[in-house]
Design a protein around this motif. Structure first.
Motif, PDB file in Angstrom:
ATOM      1  N   GLY A 176       1.869  20.157  24.424  1.00  0.00           N
ATOM      2  CA  GLY A 176       2.896  20.267  23.685  1.00  0.00           C
ATOM      3  C   GLY A 176       3.879  19.033  23.458  1.00  0.00           C
ATOM      4  O   GLY A 176       4.699  18.953  22.707  1.00  0.00           O
ATOM      5  N   PHE A 177       3.685  18.255  24.418  1.00  0.00           N
ATOM      6  CA  PHE A 177       4.403  17.046  23.996  1.00  0.00           C
ATOM      7  C   PHE A 177       3.545  15.814  23.740  1.00  0.00           C
ATOM      8  O   PHE A 177       2.511  15.319  23.901  1.00  0.00           O
ATOM      9  N   ASN A 178       3.981  15.383  22.416  1.00  0.00           N
ATOM     10  CA  ASN A 178       3.058  14.505  21.660  1.00  0.00           C
ATOM     11  C   ASN A 178       3.779  12.993  21.460  1.00  0.00           C
ATOM     12  O   ASN A 178       3.136  12.160  20.923  1.00  0.00           O
ATOM     13  N   THR A 179       4.743  12.956  21.908  1.00  0.00           N
ATOM     14  CA  THR A 179       5.701  11.603  21.829  1.00  0.00           C
ATOM     15  C   THR A 179       6.182  11.245  23.201  1.00  0.00           C
ATOM     16  O   THR A 179       6.118  11.640  24.189  1.00  0.00           O
ATOM     17  N   ILE A 180       6.477   9.488  23.149  1.00  0.00           N
ATOM     18  CA  ILE A 180       6.916   9.031  24.404  1.00  0.00           C
ATOM     19  C   ILE A 180       8.100   8.557  23.967  1.00  0.00           C
ATOM     20  O   ILE A 180       8.248   7.481  23.318  1.00  0.00           O
ATOM     21  N   ASP A 181       9.313   8.816  24.668  1.00  0.00           N
ATOM     22  CA  ASP A 181      10.502   8.302  24.178  1.00  0.00           C
ATOM     23  C   ASP A 181      10.879   7.507  25.476  1.00  0.00           C
ATOM     24  O   ASP A 181      12.031   7.755  26.326  1.00  0.00           O
ATOM     25  N   LEU A 182      10.420   6.280  25.830  1.00  0.00           N
ATOM     26  CA  LEU A 182      10.742   5.592  26.940  1.00  0.00           C
ATOM     27  C   LEU A 182      12.063   4.759  26.824  1.00  0.00           C
ATOM     28  O   LEU A 182      12.917   4.921  27.668  1.00  0.00           O
ATOM     29  N   ALA A 183      12.456   4.324  25.838  1.00  0.00           N
ATOM     30  CA  ALA A 183      13.817   3.476  25.510  1.00  0.00           C
ATOM     31  C   ALA A 183      14.994   4.622  25.676  1.00  0.00           C
ATOM     32  O   ALA A 183      15.708   4.132  26.402  1.00  0.00           O
ATOM     33  N   GLY A 184      14.659   5.820  25.015  1.00  0.00           N
ATOM     34  CA  GLY A 184      15.884   6.931  25.143  1.00  0.00           C
ATOM     35  C   GLY A 184      16.170   7.098  26.516  1.00  0.00           C
ATOM     36  O   GLY A 184      17.231   7.472  27.097  1.00  0.00           O
ATOM     37  N   THR A 185      14.806   7.353  27.353  1.00  0.00           N
ATOM     38  CA  THR A 185      15.147   7.801  28.692  1.00  0.00           C
ATOM     39  C   THR A 185      15.643   6.895  29.744  1.00  0.00           C
ATOM     40  O   THR A 185      16.525   7.115  30.440  1.00  0.00           O
ATOM     41  N   ILE A 186      15.255   5.496  29.361  1.00  0.00           N
ATOM     42  CA  ILE A 186      15.945   4.465  30.277  1.00  0.00           C
ATOM     43  C   ILE A 186      17.272   4.458  29.802  1.00  0.00           C
ATOM     44  O   ILE A 186      18.393   4.346  30.707  1.00  0.00           O
ATOM     45  N   THR A 187      17.771   4.594  28.510  1.00  0.00           N
ATOM     46  CA  THR A 187      19.348   4.344  28.217  1.00  0.00           C
ATOM     47  C   THR A 187      19.953   5.697  28.681  1.00  0.00           C
ATOM     48  O   THR A 187      21.321   5.675  29.305  1.00  0.00           O
ATOM     49  N   LEU A 238      18.972   7.283  31.625  1.00  0.00           N
ATOM     50  CA  LEU A 238      19.138   6.963  33.030  1.00  0.00           C
ATOM     51  C   LEU A 238      20.185   6.185  33.268  1.00  0.00           C
ATOM     52  O   LEU A 238      21.265   6.553  34.225  1.00  0.00           O
ATOM     53  N   THR A 239      20.453   5.082  32.506  1.00  0.00           N
ATOM     54  CA  THR A 239      21.443   4.042  32.884  1.00  0.00           C
ATOM     55  C   THR A 239      22.843   4.584  32.675  1.00  0.00           C
ATOM     56  O   THR A 239      23.645   4.477  33.522  1.00  0.00           O
ATOM     57  N   LYS A 240      22.939   5.731  31.577  1.00  0.00           N
ATOM     58  CA  LYS A 240      24.094   6.254  31.259  1.00  0.00           C
ATOM     59  C   LYS A 240      24.532   7.178  32.237  1.00  0.00           C
ATOM     60  O   LYS A 240      25.866   7.204  32.834  1.00  0.00           O
ATOM     61  N   ASN A 241      23.743   7.942  33.099  1.00  0.00           N
ATOM     62  CA  ASN A 241      23.890   8.764  33.995  1.00  0.00           C
ATOM     63  C   ASN A 241      24.291   8.307  35.282  1.00  0.00           C
ATOM     64  O   ASN A 241      25.155   8.557  36.050  1.00  0.00           O
ATOM     65  N   VAL A 242      23.527   7.059  35.589  1.00  0.00           N
ATOM     66  CA  VAL A 242      23.739   6.446  36.813  1.00  0.00           C
ATOM     67  C   VAL A 242      25.126   5.720  36.818  1.00  0.00           C
ATOM     68  O   VAL A 242      25.772   5.652  37.870  1.00  0.00           O
ATOM     69  N   THR A 246       8.402  14.213  28.558  1.00  0.00           N
ATOM     70  CA  THR A 246       8.657  15.437  28.416  1.00  0.00           C
ATOM     71  C   THR A 246      10.018  15.801  27.692  1.00  0.00           C
ATOM     72  O   THR A 246      10.229  16.911  27.349  1.00  0.00           O
ATOM     73  N   GLY A 247      10.770  14.691  27.698  1.00  0.00           N
ATOM     74  CA  GLY A 247      12.199  14.859  27.219  1.00  0.00           C
ATOM     75  C   GLY A 247      12.988  13.750  27.720  1.00  0.00           C
ATOM     76  O   GLY A 247      13.416  14.134  29.098  1.00  0.00           O
ATOM     77  N   ALA A 248      13.996  12.906  27.190  1.00  0.00           N
ATOM     78  CA  ALA A 248      14.807  12.050  27.643  1.00  0.00           C
ATOM     79  C   ALA A 248      15.815  12.890  28.533  1.00  0.00           C
ATOM     80  O   ALA A 248      16.260  12.212  29.526  1.00  0.00           O
ATOM     81  N   TRP A 249      16.266  14.121  28.176  1.00  0.00           N
ATOM     82  CA  TRP A 249      17.154  14.483  28.620  1.00  0.00           C
ATOM     83  C   TRP A 249      17.145  15.028  30.113  1.00  0.00           C
ATOM     84  O   TRP A 249      17.985  15.167  30.923  1.00  0.00           O
ATOM     85  N   TYR A 250      15.770  15.154  30.360  1.00  0.00           N
ATOM     86  CA  TYR A 250      15.381  15.554  31.888  1.00  0.00           C
ATOM     87  C   TYR A 250      16.070  14.644  32.787  1.00  0.00           C
ATOM     88  O   TYR A 250      16.528  15.021  33.892  1.00  0.00           O
ATOM     89  N   ILE A 251      15.987  13.292  32.600  1.00  0.00           N
ATOM     90  CA  ILE A 251      16.711  12.387  33.527  1.00  0.00           C
ATOM     91  C   ILE A 251      17.905  12.320  33.752  1.00  0.00           C
ATOM     92  O   ILE A 251      18.516  11.959  34.626  1.00  0.00           O
ATOM     93  N   GLY A 252      18.671  13.335  33.058  1.00  0.00           N
ATOM     94  CA  GLY A 252      20.045  13.503  33.058  1.00  0.00           C
ATOM     95  C   GLY A 252      20.412  14.748  33.971  1.00  0.00           C
ATOM     96  O   GLY A 252      21.759  14.956  34.556  1.00  0.00           O
ATOM     97  N   ARG A 253      19.319  15.526  34.466  1.00  0.00           N
ATOM     98  CA  ARG A 253      19.528  16.741  35.290  1.00  0.00           C
ATOM     99  C   ARG A 253      19.634  16.367  36.462  1.00  0.00           C
ATOM    100  O   ARG A 253      19.344  15.355  37.307  1.00  0.00           O
ATOM    101  N   ALA A 254      20.365  17.026  37.360  1.00  0.00           N
ATOM    102  CA  ALA A 254      20.999  16.910  38.619  1.00  0.00           C
ATOM    103  C   ALA A 254      19.946  17.109  39.592  1.00  0.00           C
ATOM    104  O   ALA A 254      19.837  16.290  40.480  1.00  0.00           O
ATOM    105  N   ASP A 255      19.134  18.065  39.147  1.00  0.00           N
ATOM    106  CA  ASP A 255      17.826  18.291  40.334  1.00  0.00           C
ATOM    107  C   ASP A 255      16.898  17.192  40.123  1.00  0.00           C
ATOM    108  O   ASP A 255      15.777  17.048  41.022  1.00  0.00           O
TER     109      ASP A 255
END
Length: 478
Positions: A250-261, A263-267, A323-332
């Motif tokens: 079900g995952f057909n795209t890769i959002d590398l830039a969005g994920t790094i952004t 992650l940086t925001k969360n850190v 899987t989705g850039a939002w995952y990188i912001g999860r506490a777990d």
């Protein structure tokens, strides 16, 4: 070791367990609520990778959650008469158990670096505090590293991460021990199997250790590295199975830039006082009067540990990009991310504070300051300080009442001999009525199947799900 010492240690461990239990049963209870919670409470699978399955190698959570839920239904529920409450008690006990084991392993590891028990104890407490304070941003709705967004996610993300961290701490402490018993090795093989076949996010904790061990030599010789090769092999198998699994399709795209952004925001949003407490700890090595050669030798272990953070970070970025850039912001997910950097700091500090240095007033002053910086954000604590463990952040008591109402409607229908029941549930402002989705009904309803597995009903019952706004009024759901 004297009986007095053993008794003191046992009391400390029991106290830790009780504190964790109180937090996860009273302060922020883990209440099954959404459809996924209900589904996996009664789920059944074989403990082997399943080719083409939705999550082919997600073995540990899909065995652990249903089995502890069944245990709660058959042991606690007959005593308490409170079905959802029994789940809350059992889930809190499981979390408390895993966290207590982690604390024991961390303490034993720190002791192996520094024989002073006081410093090791203080640092263990500080480690726990950081996990409850690093993500604090305000006086309400905060998340914490040992938390998650649903009951099911505790079993799918948080618990596997905690278990894998405990395994790594044990492995580092025992890496040069050639007298490991056969039983210990068998247990490690089993734990490694379930640790890797749990979820890709926490699995990388084990695999990163194994990779660093193989490449940089935590242990010596191929014989000592056999377990690391074993973990890497399991991980490669897991990756292959997951690539061809139902969910990956079900995952057909890769959002590398969005994920790094993201992650940086969360850190950069980490609590600055808590980050400062970690920096304060780094003052301690500067107090050492050892010569440069000795210091560089002692730095080695901390460096090896920090190296493991590299594959962890890269892997999490790649998985979340898919899987989705939002995952990188999860506490777990951040629980996995911060493990090795934080452990590296604690290792560096502890290894410099040998017993002959432990009585220094400066050392305990620095430790006290680090502890104080972690306590300051907690001074604004209130009943809404931490976000409830459900995706729509409603009061856990409301979640419990909704669950009990679902149970009573189904059980009452079966007692009347009905083969179908109109199950009235609250209406939510989402297309599929998440968190209690429309497709949860039917002849194979997740609700009735779970209650059947848990022994509350004798036969399956078809469920016609009714989205009823009167239920919203009844439970005070806006």
């Amino acid at each position: 070791m004297s009986k007095r010492v053993l008794s003191k240690k046992a009391i400390t461990v029991l106290s830790a367990f009780l504190l964790f239990y109180i937090f996860y049963s009273v302060i922020n209870p883990i209440v099954p609520f959404d459809t996924d919670d209900w589904y996996y409470m009664g789920y059944f699978r074989y403990p082997v990778p399943l080719w083409g399955d939705w999550n082919p190698t997600r073995i540990l959570p899909e065995i652990l959650m249903p089995n502890v839920s069944i245990l709660a239904a058959y042991t606690l529920y007959p005593i308490t008469g409170d079905y959802i409450g029994s789940m809350v008690i059992m889930y809190a006990m499981v979390m408390a158990l895993f966290l207590t084991v982690l604390c024991v392993q961390l303490y034993e590891y720190l002791i192996s670096l520094n024989s002073d028990k006081r410093i090791s104890f203080i640092l263990t407490v500080l480690w726990v505090l950081i996990h409850f304070t690093l993500l604090i941003k305000s006086d309400k709705g905060n998340v914490w590293l040992f938390g998650s967004i649903t009951a099911a996610c505790y079993f799918y993300y948080t618990i596997p991460a905690i278990m894998n961290e405990a395994i790594v701490l044990y492995l580092i402490r025992k890496r040069n021990d050639e007298k490991t018993s056969v039983i210990s090795r068998v247990v490690l093989v089993i734990l490694g199997y379930f640790g890797v076949f749990s979820n890709l996010f926490p699995a990388i904790i084990l695999v990163a250790y194994a990779g660093v061990d193989v490449l940089y030599g935590f242990s010596k010789g191929l014989k000592q590295k056999a377990y690391s090769f074993y973990l890497i092999l399991l991980f490669l198998i897991s990756i292959i199975f997951e690539i061809f699994g139902g969910r990956a399709a079900g995952f057909n795209t890769i959002d590398l830039a969005g994920t790094i952004t993201e992650l940086t925001k969360n850190v950069f949003s980490y609590n600055k006082l808590i980050l400062s407490s970690a920096l304060v700890l780094l003052i301690l090595p500067l107090l050492s009067n050892k010569n440069k050669a000795v210091r560089e030798s002692e730095n080695a272990e901390s460096i090896w540990i920090m190296l493991a953070a590299i594959p962890v970070t890269l892997f999490l970025i790649l998985v979340c990009a898919k899987t989705g850039a939002w995952y990188i912001g999860r506490a777990d997910v951040h629980l996995v991310l911060v493990f090795y950097p934080l452990l590296s700091v604690f290792c560096l500090v502890t290894i410099r504070l040998k017993k002959d240095f432990a009585d220094s007033k400066k050392v305990f002053a620095v430790l006290a300051l680090a502890m104080l910086l972690n306590l300051i954000p907690l001074t604004s604590y209130n009943e809404n300080f931490y976000k409830p463990s459900n995706t729509i952040a409603i009061n856990p008591e409301i979640c419990k009442r909704v669950g009990e109402d679902i149970v009573s409607q189904i059980v009452e229908a079966e007692n009347q001999g009905l083969k179908q029941v109109d199950l009235h549930v609250p209406k939510f402002e989402t297309e599929d009525n998440w968190p209690i989705v429309k497709y949860a009904g039917g002849p194979q309803s997740r609700f009735s199947y779970t209650l059947w597995r848990h022994g509350l009903i004798e036969d399956g019952i078809s469920i016609n799900l009714i989205l009823d706004e009167e239920k919203n009024k009844e439970f005070g759901i806006g």
